[in-house]
Scaffold this motif. Structure first.
Motif, mmCIF file in Angstrom:
data_model
loop_
_atom_site.group_PDB
_atom_site.id
_atom_site.type_symbol
_atom_site.label_atom_id
_atom_site.label_comp_id
_atom_site.label_asym_id
_atom_site.label_seq_id
_atom_site.Cartn_x
_atom_site.Cartn_y
_atom_site.Cartn_z
ATOM 1 N N VAL A 28 -26.570 -25.293 8.010
ATOM 2 C CA VAL A 28 -27.349 -25.240 9.244
ATOM 3 C C VAL A 28 -27.505 -23.729 9.522
ATOM 4 O O VAL A 28 -26.518 -23.002 9.587
ATOM 5 N N VAL A 29 -28.892 -23.537 10.020
ATOM 6 C CA VAL A 29 -29.250 -22.011 10.036
ATOM 7 C C VAL A 29 -29.804 -21.732 11.546
ATOM 8 O O VAL A 29 -30.047 -20.449 11.857
ATOM 9 N N GLU A 30 -29.966 -22.878 12.189
ATOM 10 C CA GLU A 30 -30.581 -22.573 13.842
ATOM 11 C C GLU A 30 -30.084 -23.826 14.262
ATOM 12 O O GLU A 30 -30.112 -24.974 13.973
ATOM 13 N N ILE A 31 -29.884 -23.305 15.680
ATOM 14 C CA ILE A 31 -29.380 -24.620 16.669
ATOM 15 C C ILE A 31 -30.333 -24.270 17.899
ATOM 16 O O ILE A 31 -30.453 -23.187 18.584
ATOM 17 N N ILE A 32 -31.046 -25.344 18.659
ATOM 18 C CA ILE A 32 -31.634 -25.049 19.733
ATOM 19 C C ILE A 32 -30.978 -26.645 20.713
ATOM 20 O O ILE A 32 -31.399 -27.736 20.055
ATOM 21 N N ASP A 33 -30.290 -26.270 21.613
ATOM 22 C CA ASP A 33 -29.826 -27.394 22.495
ATOM 23 C C ASP A 33 -29.616 -26.991 23.809
ATOM 24 O O ASP A 33 -29.600 -25.861 23.994
ATOM 25 N N HIS A 34 -29.129 -27.996 24.694
ATOM 26 C CA HIS A 34 -28.597 -27.870 25.937
ATOM 27 C C HIS A 34 -27.360 -28.484 26.233
ATOM 28 O O HIS A 34 -27.154 -29.124 27.384
ATOM 29 N N LYS A 94 -25.814 -17.309 14.709
ATOM 30 C CA LYS A 94 -25.639 -16.596 15.904
ATOM 31 C C LYS A 94 -26.702 -15.761 16.543
ATOM 32 O O LYS A 94 -28.024 -16.231 16.042
ATOM 33 N N GLY A 95 -26.688 -15.187 17.497
ATOM 34 C CA GLY A 95 -27.909 -14.559 18.332
ATOM 35 C C GLY A 95 -28.774 -15.403 18.787
ATOM 36 O O GLY A 95 -28.620 -16.469 19.099
ATOM 37 N N LYS A 96 -30.003 -15.033 18.540
ATOM 38 C CA LYS A 96 -31.219 -15.776 18.978
ATOM 39 C C LYS A 96 -31.504 -17.206 18.199
ATOM 40 O O LYS A 96 -31.956 -18.197 18.590
ATOM 41 N N LEU A 97 -30.744 -17.342 16.864
ATOM 42 C CA LEU A 97 -30.933 -18.600 16.288
ATOM 43 C C LEU A 97 -29.810 -19.544 16.786
ATOM 44 O O LEU A 97 -29.896 -20.796 16.477
ATOM 45 N N ARG A 98 -28.855 -19.105 17.806
ATOM 46 C CA ARG A 98 -28.026 -20.216 18.251
ATOM 47 C C ARG A 98 -28.428 -20.250 19.839
ATOM 48 O O ARG A 98 -27.969 -19.544 20.710
ATOM 49 N N ASP A 99 -29.522 -20.956 20.137
ATOM 50 C CA ASP A 99 -30.066 -21.101 21.484
ATOM 51 C C ASP A 99 -29.417 -22.251 22.151
ATOM 52 O O ASP A 99 -30.134 -23.399 22.306
ATOM 53 N N ILE A 100 -28.223 -22.264 22.801
ATOM 54 C CA ILE A 100 -27.651 -23.302 23.582
ATOM 55 C C ILE A 100 -27.688 -22.957 24.789
ATOM 56 O O ILE A 100 -26.873 -22.160 25.752
ATOM 57 N N SER A 111 -32.001 -25.522 4.208
ATOM 58 C CA SER A 111 -31.436 -25.422 5.382
ATOM 59 C C SER A 111 -31.676 -26.421 6.402
ATOM 60 O O SER A 111 -32.513 -27.453 6.285
ATOM 61 N N ILE A 112 -30.978 -26.443 7.611
ATOM 62 C CA ILE A 112 -31.152 -27.550 8.411
ATOM 63 C C ILE A 112 -30.891 -26.752 9.916
ATOM 64 O O ILE A 112 -30.319 -26.076 10.057
ATOM 65 N N THR A 113 -32.125 -27.261 10.515
ATOM 66 C CA THR A 113 -32.044 -26.738 12.032
ATOM 67 C C THR A 113 -31.924 -28.005 13.118
ATOM 68 O O THR A 113 -32.381 -29.184 12.987
ATOM 69 N N LEU A 114 -30.913 -27.785 13.763
ATOM 70 C CA LEU A 114 -30.459 -28.991 14.777
ATOM 71 C C LEU A 114 -31.014 -28.624 16.286
ATOM 72 O O LEU A 114 -31.270 -27.561 16.791
ATOM 73 N N THR A 115 -31.560 -29.822 16.600
ATOM 74 C CA THR A 115 -32.190 -29.826 18.090
ATOM 75 C C THR A 115 -31.627 -30.906 18.880
ATOM 76 O O THR A 115 -30.960 -31.945 18.351
#
Length: 392
Positions: free
Chosen positions: A134-140, A151-157, A116-120
């Motif tokens: 890609v299983v999770e995203i944390i971004d602004h 989706k949901g909490k795993l897509r924290d944009i 899996s890959i997580t993007l920051t």
């Protein structure tokens, strides 16, 4: 504690690399954006540690708990081109030999094996690796709408598309919230707090109202992290040190035009699969940046060809210049547009219509300058405008 974690996970990746088909380990690679600035680097490092120590399991869908490994999106030799990042890592006593860079065979040879890959600090995987990993995203930044399986909490944009405004000034604020809430106080570490605090202070320009980058969430994170750093460290002095390194005129004037352009560069695509273009951010007046190049047009075109684009915007930000009539310091932003005449004219007129720019000097052969009226607009706000301009 962070150093130990980084050495341990890099060792595990090394052992896996020796015999990938016999290992029972699964790996989650955490990767920051292609510009590889301090925010991207630190958010990837700390998020990997946080995931490994988290009290809650965010990866319930995975068959086994993976080893979380941060992959830094730059070559090892290019870390020296980021004096603010290098200084912060040094202050936090991070052993850079324990870091895994994108040109490290451990990363390049094993990316395909990542479970899996997580993007920051970005939300679109810029790689030919299977995007479904890609299983999770944390971004602004503005949500590009890719990786709709996340989706949901795993897509924290943290970005409000309705007014093109980031809800936090730093991705490290989002990571800090998670680190402080999900990791046991027994696993809290001064070096991690220092990394996060320094990055948030840099990104929000020490919560300067003039810069307009900081939010209440950033301030809350700063307050909490300030209690965890060594008592000998002053947050204000920390910011001043890092900011001086980042904006060092001596450093920037010592760079070639090519290095100025590539130091903080990102590729974008027009809406709906439109035209690709690039945006470079530089901390030097554009005329000074171009002064040292013998063949500016040739060097620019060479850089664009390497990046696979034929349109480039160069955003210049200079802090602390004094005008002839005012003694107070000011922030100035200007923009250079480079490309085919038709594209430059189209983009130039489009940006003027938005009301945030005014015409600067026009140069023939695919060059034009714009002065930015709203100095609070960074690449986060300008990129979506150009994505709209170059939509399909």
């Amino acid at each position: 504690m962070l150093n130990s974690y980084l050495r341990e996970t890099k060792g595990q990746l090394h052992r896996f690399s020796s015999s990938p088909h016999t290992s029972s380990h699964t790996f989650n690679f955490i990767s920051g954006n292609q510009a590889a600035d301090t925010d991207s680097i630190v958010s990837a490092l700390v998020l990997a540690f946080t995931m490994s120590k988290s009290k809650s399991q965010t990866h319930k869908s995975l068959k086994s708990i993976p080893i979380h490994i941060p992959i830094l999106s730059l070559h090892a030799t290019d870390l020296a081109l980021r004096p603010d990042t290098s200084h912060l890592l040094s202050l936090a006593k991070i052993d850079t030999s324990s870091l895994t860079f994108m040109d490290d065979p451990l990363a390049s040879n094993n990316f395909a094996f990542a479970t899996s890959i997580t993007l920051t600090d970005h939300n679109t995987l810029n790689s030919n690796i299977d995007a479904s990993k890609v299983v999770e995203i944390i971004d602004h930044h503005k949500d590009d709408g890719n990786h709709d399986n996340v989706k949901g909490k795993l897509r924290d944009i943290a970005f409000d598309a309705s007014n093109s405004k980031a809800l936090v000034g730093s991705c490290c604020t989002q990571v800090a919230e998670r680190y402080l809430d999900d990791v046991s106080p027994f696993d809290h570490d001064e070096s991690i707090a220092l990394l996060l605090l320094g990055t948030i202070l840099l990104d929000t320009m020490n919560m300067s109202p003039t810069a307009g980058k900081g939010t209440l969430r950033d301030q809350a994170a700063i307050t909490r992290l300030s209690k965890l750093i060594p008592k000998s460290v002053s947050p204000t002095e920390l910011y001043d040190e890092l900011n001086s390194a980042k904006f060092s005129r001596i450093f920037w004037e010592g760079l070639s035009l090519y290095d100025c352009l590539r130091l903080d560069y990102k590729t974008f695509e027009g809406e709906g699969g439109g035209k690709k273009f690039g945006l470079s951010s530089v901390l030097l007046p554009i005329d000074v940046m171009m002064r040292g190049a013998e063949e500016v047009k040739v060097d620019m075109e060479k850089f664009m060809n390497e990046k696979g684009v034929n349109f480039l915007g160069v955003m210049s930000m200079v802090v602390g210049e004094e005008t002839e009539t005012e003694t107070k310091t000011k922030t100035k932003r200007t923009m250079l547009l480079v490309g085919e005449d038709e594209d430059v004219t189209r983009c130039n007129n489009f940006l003027l219509e938005q009301g945030e720019f005014e015409q600067g000097e026009k140069i023939n052969n695919g060059f034009t300058f714009l002065h930015q009226r709203n100095v609070k607009m960074s690449r986060k706000q300008v990129a979506p405008l150009l994505m709209s301009c170059f939509k399909k």
